[in-house]
Design an enzyme around this catalytic site. Sequence first.
Site, PDB file in Angstrom:
ATOM      1  N   GLN A 188      67.646  31.321   3.623  1.00  0.00           N
ATOM      2  CA  GLN A 188      67.685  32.621   2.964  1.00  0.00           C
ATOM      3  C   GLN A 188      67.852  32.515   1.454  1.00  0.00           C
ATOM      4  O   GLN A 188      67.833  33.515   0.753  1.00  0.00           O
ATOM      5  CB  GLN A 188      68.819  33.473   3.567  1.00  0.00           C
ATOM      6  CG  GLN A 188      68.571  33.806   5.030  1.00  0.00           C
ATOM      7  CD  GLN A 188      69.633  34.701   5.631  1.00  0.00           C
ATOM      8  OE1 GLN A 188      70.723  34.842   5.093  1.00  0.00           O
ATOM      9  NE2 GLN A 188      69.332  35.299   6.766  1.00  0.00           N
ATOM     10  N   ASP A 241      70.520  37.168  14.737  1.00  0.00           N
ATOM     11  CA  ASP A 241      71.339  36.132  14.105  1.00  0.00           C
ATOM     12  C   ASP A 241      71.111  36.063  12.601  1.00  0.00           C
ATOM     13  O   ASP A 241      72.036  35.775  11.838  1.00  0.00           O
ATOM     14  CB  ASP A 241      71.037  34.773  14.741  1.00  0.00           C
ATOM     15  CG  ASP A 241      71.683  34.618  16.117  1.00  0.00           C
ATOM     16  OD1 ASP A 241      72.418  35.546  16.531  1.00  0.00           O
ATOM     17  OD2 ASP A 241      71.453  33.590  16.772  1.00  0.00           O
ATOM     18  N   GLY A 242      69.877  36.335  12.148  1.00  0.00           N
ATOM     19  CA  GLY A 242      69.611  36.305  10.705  1.00  0.00           C
ATOM     20  C   GLY A 242      70.410  37.352   9.953  1.00  0.00           C
ATOM     21  O   GLY A 242      70.940  37.107   8.869  1.00  0.00           O
TER      22      GLY A 242
END
Length: 277
Positions: A232, A80-81
Amino acid sequence: MNAIFRQVARIGKYHASLSGGQSGAMRLVLEDVAEYLTAEGCEVMVEQETANNTGLGGYPLVSVPDIGARCDLGLVVGGDGTMLGIGRQLAPFAVPLIGINQGRLGFITDISLERFRATLAPMLRGEYEEDRRSLMHARVMRDGHCVFDALAMNDVVANQRADGLIIATPTGATAYALSAGGPLLHPSIPGWVLVPIAPHTLSNRPIVLSDDTEVAIEIVAGREASANFDSQSLASLLHGDRISVRRSKHSIRFLHPRGWSYFDTLRKKLHWNEGGS
């Protein structure tokens, strides 16, 4: 085979933290996927940073703007990142994305690596479910000037030591907001959830708001305040700074196998209906 997606970009987990062994494993997976796509009649390209960090070669290299201009589809291999990072970048181009999960089942990279051939075959012919996810547009304002600007697909988090506030989209409701005690929101709901982190009083509870509104957070006291966007990107905050969050004009297009259900994903990921030992 009559694939409706002719130009397909491959995107992999390409963070610099990948070790040599991880990078090699990712390269082998991406090569396997590329060979399958080529056999299905697709023109395959490789995202530039993916190639740089995995050593993957033999295919045309494309930047993110190139993918937006030239490709019909982005095929993301990772977790998912990885999807969060590329999804934000490709959102302005409206390129649909399919996620192949290398490891555990993901909430948004939901195709298992072991079954990618059988799963992709009908999707490449147009048999899929489309799932649009909203984005947040966040800015940090200081003395009337914007000092930080970012898109977020999951959440915007204002932190001050152990305390803070999470503003999450329905996509982000299954991320940090969930671990902080927030509710789940179906992706079709045009709303956000505000979840306090480690509140001192029980009266500070999660609240769901319409995403038509602007949410503003002002830093009035305390030390070591910061804001992060999808975990992020990070901005350090000063007293008087104001974090402004609005719904972005862009959204992300996810494609899922025919019959896909958000609730099936929740059931598998959160282990619903599993008997105790």
